[in-house]
Write a protein that holds these residues in place. Structure first.
Motif, short mmCIF file in Angstrom:
data_model
loop_
_atom_site.label_atom_id
_atom_site.label_comp_id
_atom_site.label_asym_id
_atom_site.label_seq_id
_atom_site.Cartn_x
_atom_site.Cartn_y
_atom_site.Cartn_z
N LEU A 690 0.83 -1.21 0.00
CA LEU A 690 0.00 0.00 0.00
C LEU A 690 0.86 1.25 0.00
O LEU A 690 0.55 2.24 -0.67
CB LEU A 690 -0.92 -0.02 1.22
N LEU A 691 1.97 1.21 0.78
CA LEU A 691 2.86 2.38 0.82
C LEU A 691 3.53 2.58 -0.54
O LEU A 691 3.67 3.72 -1.01
CB LEU A 691 3.90 2.17 1.91
N ALA A 692 3.90 1.48 -1.21
CA ALA A 692 4.55 1.58 -2.51
C ALA A 692 3.60 2.16 -3.56
O ALA A 692 4.04 2.81 -4.52
CB ALA A 692 5.06 0.21 -2.95
N PHE A 693 2.30 1.93 -3.41
CA PHE A 693 1.33 2.48 -4.35
C PHE A 693 0.91 3.90 -4.00
O PHE A 693 0.00 4.44 -4.62
CB PHE A 693 0.09 1.57 -4.40
N GLY A 694 1.52 4.49 -2.99
CA GLY A 694 1.27 5.90 -2.70
C GLY A 694 0.37 6.19 -1.52
O GLY A 694 0.02 7.36 -1.28
N THR A 695 -0.01 5.18 -0.76
CA THR A 695 -0.86 5.43 0.42
C THR A 695 -0.03 6.14 1.49
O THR A 695 1.10 5.75 1.77
CB THR A 695 -1.40 4.11 0.99
N ARG A 696 -0.60 7.16 2.08
CA ARG A 696 0.13 7.92 3.10
C ARG A 696 0.26 7.12 4.39
O ARG A 696 -0.61 6.34 4.74
CB ARG A 696 -0.59 9.24 3.38
N ARG A 697 1.38 7.35 5.08
CA ARG A 697 1.59 6.68 6.36
C ARG A 697 0.49 7.04 7.35
O ARG A 697 0.06 6.20 8.15
CB ARG A 697 2.96 7.06 6.93
N ARG A 698 0.06 8.29 7.34
CA ARG A 698 -0.99 8.73 8.26
C ARG A 698 -2.27 7.94 8.03
O ARG A 698 -2.95 7.53 8.98
CB ARG A 698 -1.24 10.21 8.07
N THR A 699 -2.57 7.67 6.75
CA THR A 699 -3.78 6.91 6.43
C THR A 699 -3.68 5.48 6.94
O THR A 699 -4.63 4.93 7.51
CB THR A 699 -4.00 6.90 4.91
N LEU A 700 -2.50 4.86 6.76
CA LEU A 700 -2.32 3.50 7.25
C LEU A 700 -2.39 3.44 8.77
O LEU A 700 -2.95 2.51 9.35
CB LEU A 700 -0.98 2.94 6.75
N GLY A 701 -1.79 4.44 9.44
CA GLY A 701 -1.85 4.48 10.90
C GLY A 701 -3.27 4.61 11.40
O GLY A 701 -3.68 3.93 12.35
N LEU A 702 -4.07 5.47 10.74
CA LEU A 702 -5.47 5.62 11.14
C LEU A 702 -6.27 4.36 10.88
O LEU A 702 -7.18 4.02 11.65
CB LEU A 702 -6.09 6.80 10.39
N SER A 703 -5.92 3.66 9.80
CA SER A 703 -6.65 2.41 9.52
C SER A 703 -6.42 1.39 10.62
O SER A 703 -7.34 0.66 11.03
CB SER A 703 -6.22 1.84 8.16
N VAL A 704 -5.18 1.32 11.13
CA VAL A 704 -4.89 0.39 12.24
C VAL A 704 -5.68 0.81 13.48
O VAL A 704 -6.22 -0.03 14.21
CB VAL A 704 -3.38 0.36 12.53
N LEU A 705 -5.76 2.13 13.72
CA LEU A 705 -6.51 2.61 14.87
C LEU A 705 -7.99 2.26 14.75
O LEU A 705 -8.62 1.80 15.72
CB LEU A 705 -6.34 4.13 14.99
N TRP A 706 -8.58 2.43 13.54
CA TRP A 706 -9.99 2.07 13.35
C TRP A 706 -10.21 0.57 13.52
O TRP A 706 -11.23 0.14 14.07
CB TRP A 706 -10.45 2.49 11.95
N GLN A 707 -9.25 -0.23 13.06
CA GLN A 707 -9.40 -1.68 13.19
C GLN A 707 -9.43 -2.11 14.66
O GLN A 707 -9.99 -3.14 14.99
CB GLN A 707 -8.23 -2.39 12.49
N THR A 708 -8.81 -1.32 15.51
CA THR A 708 -8.85 -1.61 16.94
C THR A 708 -10.07 -0.99 17.60
O THR A 708 -10.70 -1.59 18.48
CB THR A 708 -7.58 -1.08 17.63
N ALA A 709 -10.43 0.24 17.19
CA ALA A 709 -11.50 0.97 17.86
C ALA A 709 -12.86 0.33 17.67
O ALA A 709 -13.67 0.26 18.60
CB ALA A 709 -11.53 2.42 17.34
N VAL A 710 -13.14 -0.18 16.45
CA VAL A 710 -14.47 -0.73 16.20
C VAL A 710 -14.73 -1.98 17.06
O VAL A 710 -15.73 -2.04 17.78
CB VAL A 710 -14.65 -1.03 14.70
N PRO A 711 -13.87 -2.99 17.02
CA PRO A 711 -14.17 -4.17 17.85
C PRO A 711 -14.11 -3.90 19.34
O PRO A 711 -14.89 -4.48 20.10
CB PRO A 711 -13.10 -5.19 17.43
N ILE A 712 -13.23 -3.00 19.78
CA ILE A 712 -13.17 -2.75 21.23
C ILE A 712 -14.42 -2.01 21.69
O ILE A 712 -14.93 -2.25 22.79
CB ILE A 712 -11.90 -1.96 21.61
#
Length: 779
Positions: A690-712
């Motif tokens: 995803l990073l190689a295709f141009g996805t921003r680090r901030r976007t990936l970091g937020l995606s990890v946060l959402w993946q934790t926030a929803v189930p918790i």
């Protein structure tokens, strides 16, 4: 079932784990750490019964109270005086010893009797006395330290205790202030009747604290599952059937769990040594107290590897490992709800027969309680995967980070649910326990009858110190605003064994007005107390003893021939006084007497009490009072007033709950962090792509946060629901009105969310390191 084949396949899986290169080692290490944390806490829990037994054994062995007051002086007798005190919020156990013969018994942990002016002290007290800022304590305990109390005479490594030498203790009323012993310990301990409610609470505490540990261990053995399953496809390519493949996978988990047992044992031994040097909520232990039961240790050693094999076999049932890859089915079948609801419903069914029993209607069935609470908490782990799957299936569009998170959750909702299962179970159990403890707290809290607004401290003199002189000393003590001196004794209608006795309170007019309201008062007056706040029938029974001209006996004999009874004829005029609702005495009754109205020789039979009002602005005002008390009368008791006091057993259980909750929260945080790092490691190539295709680090970091926030969030909502249900049922079991402390519920839920947030923040630095194009490199 071919046992030899099973052993061969499990052994092959263990060899794969050990020789699988860096990937295999990392996966096994993550599993070992996750399992090890859980095993360490399980071993600590199995040691708790031994901690309580060891402390009780020491307490019983050094007991120095005797129910017999007629022990004669002999070669094997010892006089013991209690001189307990406090230093700020720490209790100090103190004893004065005077051997009366060459065969006098030594206290446990003491090698020889200290001489007068000397003492043997616990290591913690020795350090405290030599510390800065302990001048008042050194003045209060002015003895020279000549030895140290051994471990067998202390209940904890941080206990403050001493034994000091003394002389001439016998005149201090043996049996009241001083005890004569021929041996330490309690030869005839009377078994205390078990309280069904406390037993219920103890069972619930253990189940609620251990269930999250079991959930974490079950999740830890599945670390690295996706990579492992893809690698197992190679085994199918060389001819292995599906059952053999599952057993090989179970062997890998078995190797990780066995290493986890070793890690857990090491962590436990480290924690065992640390426990000997720390103090939590005033409690300390010796390392040898933390010796788990061999039977329970063997159970843990067998249960953890067995659970690892069983969990892996069950997990592999939903995975199809083919020679050319792993098929998890692009669209897995929807999870069914009906059987998941059966788990908590079965728990409620087990608890239902005991509803309303409370304390008076019989004991609780321990097996039903344990099984019912366990099934309700395990119901969280059964319902949460369905809840997460049903919720994320309906989520739609949004920002890029949100879409990445939602898609990942939709593809692997089970993995997300496993991550938060443990914390959801812990929060559910904590909410239920908080409701139970808050609901029954009133049953273990009693009103002392003391009003801290009227006096902050009380001193009970030993009887050999003149009351007037003692009051003058306290009046000049630093931090004391005012002092009130009163003496109390007993009068009876007969010289020996009277059927009824009345309290006699002696003091000047100003002091008596602190007890009751009187129209007027002068020295020589005697008053009969009318207490409208007490039992009226009892007051009627006392009237014959308080009528004018009645002949009574001061200090009548009660079961022992002391010969100190003094005849007294009440004056012709006994005036009425009305007890104050805020009286300095808890339940004033009987006679109020000014000093000159009492026979002169009777003053030696009454006990002196001094009530002190302190200036709270003065630093260490209470410590100044305690030091003054020790200087005036070493055998005097001093204590701080409190409106209520709690049962020691209830308070100990609540302390144990707090300590266990701290350990479980620490385990939750550590295990979640390990699980999060394992998930990130599994997705390293995906993140790099995803990073190689141009996805921003901030976007990936937020995606990890959402993946934790929803189930918790879903997990905490489910935990609050189950916790409130379980708490309601437990209160019904104890026949206690149901009430919910919403502030506590929200705080416990917030604590669970805070742990997850902290873990997510700690996982961000490794996430940043993984989001590099080099992560696409492969061999």
């Amino acid at each position: 079932m071919n046992v030899r084949q099973w052993c061969r396949d499990l052994g092959m899986g263990a060899r794969f784990a050990l020789t699988g290169g860096r990937e295999g080692w990392v996966r096994m290490l993550l599993t070992a750490v996750g399992v090890g944390l859980g095993v360490a806490l399980l071993l600590l829990t199995t040691a708790l019964p031994h901690i309580l037994t060891a402390r009780d054994r020491v307490e019983d062995a050094r007991q120095d109270f005797s129910a017999s007051y007629d022990t004669a002086k002999a070669e094997n007798s010892l006089l013991v005086a209690v001189t307990d005190t406090q230093w700020h919020d720490k209790n100090i156990r103190g004893r004065l010893l005077e051997p009366e013969g060459s065969r006098a018994p030594l206290p446990p942990g003491v090698g020889r009797f200290p001489a007068k002016g000397e003492m043997v002290a616990s290591p913690a007290l020795k350090r405290l006395l030599s510390s800065d800022g302990a001048e008042l304590l050194r003045e209060r305990i002015p003895y020279r330290i000549t030895g140290t109390i051994g471990d067998d005479g202390l209940i904890g490594s941080r206990e403050l205790a001493y034994y000091a030498g003394a002389e001439d203790l016998a005149p201090h009323s043996v049996g009241a202030r001083v005890t004569r012993l021929t041996a330490f310990g309690n030869p005839n301990p009377s078994p205390e009747r078990a309280d069904p409610v406390l037993i219920l609470m103890t069972l619930v505490v253990f189940v609620a604290l251990l269930t999250p540990v079991a959930v974490f261990i079950a999740a830890a053995v599945r670390f690295g599952g996706e990579r492992r399953d893809r690698r197992l496809a190679a085994l199918r390519l060389v001819g292995s059937d599906s059952r053999t493949t599952r057993r090989i996978a179970a062997g890998e988990a078995l190797a990780g769990s066995l290493l986890g047992l070793a890690v857990g044992a090491v962590l436990f031994l480290i924690g065992r040594q640390v426990a000997g040097s720390v103090e939590v909520m005033g409690e300390s232990f010796f390392p040898n107290y933390l010796d788990p039961s061999p039977t329970l240790v063997a159970l843990v050693a067998v249960a953890v590897p067995s659970a690892a094999v069983l969990v892996t076999l069950l997990a592999m049932r939903g995975v199809v490992v083919e020679p050319l890859g792993v098929v998890r089915t692009a669209k897995p079948p929807r999870r069914r709800l009906w059987w998941r609801l059966l788990v908590p419903l079965a728990g409620l069914a087990m608890l239902y027969p005991m509803i309303g029993k409370g304390r008076r209607n019989g004991d609780f069935n321990q097996y039903l309680v344990t099984g019912g609470v366990l099934l309700l908490l395990v119901g969280v782990t059964a319902l949460l995967p369905w809840l997460v799957e049903a919720f994320v299936a309906r989520l739609g569009g949004g920002g890029v980070s949100w879409q990445l998170a939602v898609r990942r959750l939709q593809l692997s909702s089970g993995t997300a649910a496993r991550m938060v299962n443990g914390i959801a179970v812990a929060v559910a159990g904590a909410i239920a326990l908080q409701m139970l403890f808050a609901g029954v707290e009133g049953q273990y809290t009693r009103d002392t009858g003391q009003d801290p607004r009227r006096a902050q401290m009380e001193v009970d003199l030993s009887g050999h110190t003149p009351l007037g002189a003692a009051r003058a000393e306290f009046a000049g003590a630093k931090g004391v605003r005012t002092s009130v001196a009163l003496s109390t004794g007993q009068v009876g209608g007969k010289r020996r064994e009277p059927d009824l006795t009345a309290t006699v309170t002696v003091g000047d007019c100003a002091a008596l007005r602190e007890v009751a309201r009187m129209p007027s008062c002068r020295d020589g007056d005697v008053f009969a107390v009318d207490n409208p706040y007490s039992d009226s029938e009892y007051q009627k029974e006392l009237r014959p003893l308080m009528r004018p001209g009645a002949r009574v006996w001061i200090d009548p004999t009660q079961g022992e021939a002391r010969g100190r009874e003094i005849a007294w004829t009440l004056p012709a005029t006994v005036r009425e006084a009305t007890a104050r609702k805020d009286s300095l005495q808890g339940d004033p009754s009987g006679l109020l007497v000014t000093p000159s109205a009492l026979p002169a020789k009777a003053l030696s039979t009454v006990n002196g009490h001094i009530y002190l009002r302190l200036d709270e602005a003065v630093p260490d005002a209470q410590e100044h009072v305690r030091t003054t008390t020790a200087r005036i009368d070493p055998l005097a008791y001093s204590w701080t007033w409190a409106a209520t006091e709690q049962s020691n057993r209830y308070a100990s259980l609540r302390t144990g709950l707090f300590l266990g909750a701290v350990c479980v929260l620490a385990l939750i945080g550590a295990s979640l962090l390990v699980s999060q790092l394992e998930q990130l490691r599994e997705r390293r190539k995906l993140l790099s792509s995803l990073l190689a295709f141009g996805t921003r680090r901030r976007t990936l970091g937020l995606s990890v946060l959402w993946q934790t926030a929803v189930p918790i969030t879903l997990g905490l909502l489910l935990a609050a629901t189950v916790g409130l249900t379980l708490g309601t049922v437990l209160l019904k079991l104890t026949a206690t009105p149901v009430s919910v402390d919403w502030a506590s519920v929200l705080s416990l839920t917030g604590a669970g969310a805070a742990v997850v947030l902290a873990v997510t923040l700690l996982s961000l630095p490794p996430l940043v390191r993984m989001m590099r194009p080099e992560g696409l490199r492969t061999e």
